[in-house]
Design a protein around this motif. Structure first.
Motif, PDB file in Angstrom:
ATOM      1  N   GLY A 124     -33.978  -8.517 110.625  1.00  0.00           N
ATOM      2  CA  GLY A 124     -33.839  -8.475 109.176  1.00  0.00           C
ATOM      3  C   GLY A 124     -32.589  -7.757 108.735  1.00  0.00           C
ATOM      4  N   GLY A 125     -32.540  -7.486 107.438  1.00  0.00           N
ATOM      5  CA  GLY A 125     -31.375  -6.832 106.866  1.00  0.00           C
ATOM      6  C   GLY A 125     -30.806  -7.641 105.723  1.00  0.00           C
ATOM      7  N   ARG A 126     -29.944  -6.989 104.945  1.00  0.00           N
ATOM      8  CA  ARG A 126     -29.330  -7.642 103.793  1.00  0.00           C
ATOM      9  C   ARG A 126     -28.034  -8.332 104.178  1.00  0.00           C
ATOM     10  NH1 ARG A 126     -30.554  -2.428 101.508  1.00  0.00           N
ATOM     11  NH2 ARG A 126     -28.385  -1.862 101.896  1.00  0.00           N
ATOM     12  N   ALA A 127     -27.595  -9.232 103.322  1.00  0.00           N
ATOM     13  CA  ALA A 127     -26.265  -9.820 103.422  1.00  0.00           C
ATOM     14  C   ALA A 127     -25.834 -10.250 102.029  1.00  0.00           C
ATOM     15  CB  ALA A 127     -26.241 -10.997 104.389  1.00  0.00           C
ATOM     16  N   VAL A 128     -24.537 -10.420 101.855  1.00  0.00           N
ATOM     17  CA  VAL A 128     -23.969 -10.909 100.601  1.00  0.00           C
ATOM     18  C   VAL A 128     -23.286 -12.234 100.896  1.00  0.00           C
ATOM     19  CG1 VAL A 128     -22.298 -10.494  98.757  1.00  0.00           C
ATOM     20  CG2 VAL A 128     -23.595  -8.578  99.717  1.00  0.00           C
ATOM     21  N   ARG A 129     -23.740 -13.294 100.267  1.00  0.00           N
ATOM     22  CA  ARG A 129     -23.120 -14.609 100.448  1.00  0.00           C
ATOM     23  C   ARG A 129     -22.154 -14.857  99.291  1.00  0.00           C
ATOM     24  NH1 ARG A 129     -27.362 -18.796 100.152  1.00  0.00           N
ATOM     25  NH2 ARG A 129     -27.625 -18.637 102.415  1.00  0.00           N
ATOM     26  N   VAL A 130     -20.910 -15.221  99.618  1.00  0.00           N
ATOM     27  CA  VAL A 130     -19.924 -15.567  98.600  1.00  0.00           C
ATOM     28  C   VAL A 130     -20.232 -16.970  98.080  1.00  0.00           C
ATOM     29  CG1 VAL A 130     -17.477 -15.933  98.100  1.00  0.00           C
ATOM     30  CG2 VAL A 130     -18.172 -14.098  99.673  1.00  0.00           C
ATOM     31  N   LEU A 131     -20.409 -17.095  96.766  1.00  0.00           N
ATOM     32  CA  LEU A 131     -20.715 -18.392  96.155  1.00  0.00           C
ATOM     33  C   LEU A 131     -19.511 -19.023  95.479  1.00  0.00           C
ATOM     34  CD1 LEU A 131     -24.185 -17.638  94.493  1.00  0.00           C
ATOM     35  CD2 LEU A 131     -23.733 -18.655  96.747  1.00  0.00           C
ATOM     36  N   GLN A 132     -18.629 -18.204  94.939  1.00  0.00           N
ATOM     37  CA  GLN A 132     -17.459 -18.689  94.223  1.00  0.00           C
ATOM     38  C   GLN A 132     -16.206 -17.999  94.759  1.00  0.00           C
ATOM     39  OE1 GLN A 132     -17.550 -21.049  91.916  1.00  0.00           O
ATOM     40  NE2 GLN A 132     -19.783 -21.163  91.658  1.00  0.00           N
ATOM     41  N   PRO A 133     -15.089 -18.722  94.854  1.00  0.00           N
ATOM     42  CA  PRO A 133     -13.849 -18.059  95.287  1.00  0.00           C
ATOM     43  C   PRO A 133     -13.440 -16.963  94.310  1.00  0.00           C
ATOM     44  CG  PRO A 133     -13.628 -20.453  95.341  1.00  0.00           C
ATOM     45  CD  PRO A 133     -14.900 -20.164  94.616  1.00  0.00           C
ATOM     46  N   VAL A 134     -13.038 -15.839  94.860  1.00  0.00           N
ATOM     47  CA  VAL A 134     -12.485 -14.753  94.045  1.00  0.00           C
ATOM     48  C   VAL A 134     -11.205 -14.282  94.705  1.00  0.00           C
ATOM     49  CG1 VAL A 134     -14.662 -13.971  93.044  1.00  0.00           C
ATOM     50  CG2 VAL A 134     -13.923 -13.032  95.222  1.00  0.00           C
ATOM     51  N   HIS A 234      -4.895  -4.248 113.265  1.00  0.00           N
ATOM     52  CA  HIS A 234      -5.392  -3.029 112.632  1.00  0.00           C
ATOM     53  C   HIS A 234      -5.632  -3.251 111.143  1.00  0.00           C
ATOM     54  CE1 HIS A 234      -6.358   1.147 112.135  1.00  0.00           C
ATOM     55  NE2 HIS A 234      -5.665   1.101 111.002  1.00  0.00           N
ATOM     56  N   LYS A 235      -4.775  -4.015 110.489  1.00  0.00           N
ATOM     57  CA  LYS A 235      -5.018  -4.322 109.077  1.00  0.00           C
ATOM     58  C   LYS A 235      -6.326  -5.094 108.907  1.00  0.00           C
ATOM     59  CE  LYS A 235      -1.490  -2.588 106.807  1.00  0.00           C
ATOM     60  NZ  LYS A 235      -1.678  -1.596 105.711  1.00  0.00           N
ATOM     61  N   LEU A 236      -6.644  -5.947 109.875  1.00  0.00           N
ATOM     62  CA  LEU A 236      -7.924  -6.655 109.848  1.00  0.00           C
ATOM     63  C   LEU A 236      -9.073  -5.664 110.031  1.00  0.00           C
ATOM     64  CD1 LEU A 236      -8.563 -10.076 111.582  1.00  0.00           C
ATOM     65  CD2 LEU A 236     -10.320  -8.311 111.537  1.00  0.00           C
ATOM     66  N   LEU A 237      -8.917  -4.738 110.965  1.00  0.00           N
ATOM     67  CA  LEU A 237      -9.920  -3.682 111.172  1.00  0.00           C
ATOM     68  C   LEU A 237     -10.168  -2.921 109.875  1.00  0.00           C
ATOM     69  CD1 LEU A 237      -9.846  -1.154 114.141  1.00  0.00           C
ATOM     70  CD2 LEU A 237     -10.201  -0.364 111.804  1.00  0.00           C
ATOM     71  N   ASP A 238      -9.091  -2.556 109.185  1.00  0.00           N
ATOM     72  CA  ASP A 238      -9.215  -1.857 107.908  1.00  0.00           C
ATOM     73  C   ASP A 238      -9.979  -2.696 106.893  1.00  0.00           C
ATOM     74  OD1 ASP A 238      -7.927   0.495 108.595  1.00  0.00           O
ATOM     75  OD2 ASP A 238      -6.006  -0.064 107.690  1.00  0.00           O
ATOM     76  N   ALA A 239      -9.680  -3.995 106.841  1.00  0.00           N
ATOM     77  CA  ALA A 239     -10.353  -4.870 105.875  1.00  0.00           C
ATOM     78  C   ALA A 239     -11.849  -4.940 106.141  1.00  0.00           C
ATOM     79  CB  ALA A 239      -9.743  -6.266 105.908  1.00  0.00           C
ATOM     80  N   VAL A 240     -12.231  -4.999 107.416  1.00  0.00           N
ATOM     81  CA  VAL A 240     -13.663  -4.987 107.758  1.00  0.00           C
ATOM     82  C   VAL A 240     -14.303  -3.705 107.235  1.00  0.00           C
ATOM     83  CG1 VAL A 240     -15.337  -4.945 109.648  1.00  0.00           C
ATOM     84  CG2 VAL A 240     -13.355  -6.474 109.772  1.00  0.00           C
ATOM     85  N   GLY A 241     -13.615  -2.569 107.426  1.00  0.00           N
ATOM     86  CA  GLY A 241     -14.155  -1.294 106.968  1.00  0.00           C
ATOM     87  C   GLY A 241     -14.228  -1.187 105.461  1.00  0.00           C
ATOM     88  N   ASP A 242     -13.193  -1.653 104.770  1.00  0.00           N
ATOM     89  CA  ASP A 242     -13.205  -1.601 103.309  1.00  0.00           C
ATOM     90  C   ASP A 242     -14.290  -2.513 102.732  1.00  0.00           C
ATOM     91  OD1 ASP A 242     -11.171   0.252 103.151  1.00  0.00           O
ATOM     92  OD2 ASP A 242      -9.587  -1.228 102.819  1.00  0.00           O
ATOM     93  N   LEU A 243     -14.436  -3.706 103.285  1.00  0.00           N
ATOM     94  CA  LEU A 243     -15.463  -4.620 102.785  1.00  0.00           C
ATOM     95  C   LEU A 243     -16.873  -4.147 103.129  1.00  0.00           C
ATOM     96  CD1 LEU A 243     -13.067  -6.392 102.049  1.00  0.00           C
ATOM     97  CD2 LEU A 243     -14.327  -8.363 102.919  1.00  0.00           C
ATOM     98  N   ALA A 244     -16.992  -3.242 104.115  1.00  0.00           N
ATOM     99  CA  ALA A 244     -18.300  -2.649 104.415  1.00  0.00           C
ATOM    100  C   ALA A 244     -18.818  -1.828 103.248  1.00  0.00           C
ATOM    101  CB  ALA A 244     -18.213  -1.785 105.668  1.00  0.00           C
ATOM    102  N   LEU A 245     -17.949  -1.457 102.321  1.00  0.00           N
ATOM    103  CA  LEU A 245     -18.392  -0.720 101.139  1.00  0.00           C
ATOM    104  C   LEU A 245     -19.171  -1.607 100.178  1.00  0.00           C
ATOM    105  CD1 LEU A 245     -15.320   1.600 100.508  1.00  0.00           C
ATOM    106  CD2 LEU A 245     -17.401   2.051 101.821  1.00  0.00           C
ATOM    107  N   ALA A 246     -19.325  -2.887 100.505  1.00  0.00           N
ATOM    108  CA  ALA A 246     -20.275  -3.745  99.799  1.00  0.00           C
ATOM    109  C   ALA A 246     -21.708  -3.359 100.139  1.00  0.00           C
ATOM    110  CB  ALA A 246     -20.040  -5.217 100.147  1.00  0.00           C
TER     111      ALA A 246
END
Length: 283
Positions: A124-134, A234-246
């Motif tokens: 189990g667990g939560r997830a966020v599905r993107v429905l519209q481009p942003v 590393h920039k990709l690594l950072d993006a994974v970490g920043d998006l984890a704040l969702a």
């Protein structure tokens, strides 16, 4: 038709301790990551106060991601959160005795290894599905999230420094190995900038032990790079970490060029600004 990816979920079963220096403050710091029930919460044991690792609490994005609630702040959370997100650990109580998460070797690999060893799979667990481009743009940089059945990252960078230049890194959590392909990539900076940054309160704990330094066309570190495209990874690594704040894995395609912490925060803010942009769902 591609089946939708189900992100892994894990829970901590015992505490994990990390000790080291803050890359920007230069402060010696220890943090103990304890099992939690809901969300990743940082508790400042030196000053008191608690702040949750959430996009709602992002307070600064220059050269790092800082979260703050009232008078309590924790800086440079992105590498730790990148490892937590990759493993699927979304609950922890983090006791930290300083202002900044330790940089360790400048990558997410030490965090990933220790957290994996102290956790176990759960259902189990939560997830966020993107429905519209942003998408968001700041100057020549942009970042976007598009509907996609997996967690895919496509990151482009473009630096004038010959040692870095233009690079692109691609990673899909459904098919790739984060631990081998992303986690080892280290943070980096220009040797010529260090005095100026330190006067402004940045990089006071930086060294060749925790960052890649470039000087024009030269990588200063005697051991060289871990990957030919380590800077983009590393920039990709950072993006994974920043998006984890969702506060949950995002099912979608993340793209950026000349991106960074400021754009990533702006992207999350725009994603969650309209209910039709996303859907919350269980794994």
């Amino acid at each position: 038709m591609v089946d939708e990816y189900a992100p892994p979920a894990r829970r901590l079963v015992r505490p994990v301790t990390f000790r080291g220096v803050g890359v920007h403050t230069g402060a010696d710091v220890a943090c103990v990551v304890n099992p939690g029930e809901d969300g990743v919460r940082f508790h400042r044991t030196d000053t008191g106060g608690t702040v949750t690792a959430s996009w709602r609490h992002v307070a600064a994005t220059q050269l790092q991601t800082v979260i703050r609630s009232d008078e309590t702040s924790v800086a440079t959370v992105e590498h730790f959160m990148s490892a937590m997100s990759a493993l699927g650990i979304w609950a922890a109580e983090v006791e930290i005795d300083g202002p900044e998460v330790p940089i360790l070797d400048g990558s997410a690999a030490p965090f990933l290894a220790a957290l994996a060893d102290a956790s176990e799979p759960v259902e189990g667990g939560r997830a966020v599905r993107v429905l519209q481009p942003v998408s968001v743009r700041i100057g020549r940089g942009f970042a976007s999230l598009l509907p996609f059945p997996s967690r895919r990252f496509d990151v482009g960078i473009d630096f004038a420094d010959a040692a870095i230049g233009e690079q692109r890194a691609l990673f899909d959590f459904a098919a790739g190995d984060y631990g081998a392909e992303v986690a080892p990539a280290r943070t980096f900076g220009r040797l010529k900038d260090i005095k100026r940054l330190r006067r402004r309160g940045f990089g006071r704990g930086a060294s060749l032990d925790n960052a890649v330094a470039v000087d024009g066309a030269t990588v200063v570190n005697p051991e060289g790079l871990r990957f030919a495209d380590e800077f983009a990874r590393h920039k990709l690594l950072d993006a994974v970490g920043d998006l984890a704040l969702a506060e949950a894995p995002i099912l979608g395609l993340y793209r950026s060029h000349r991106g960074g912490h400021r754009l990533n925060y702006a992207l999350l803010d725009k994603l969650f600004a309209r209910a039709e942009n996303f859907q919350l769902l269980p794994n």
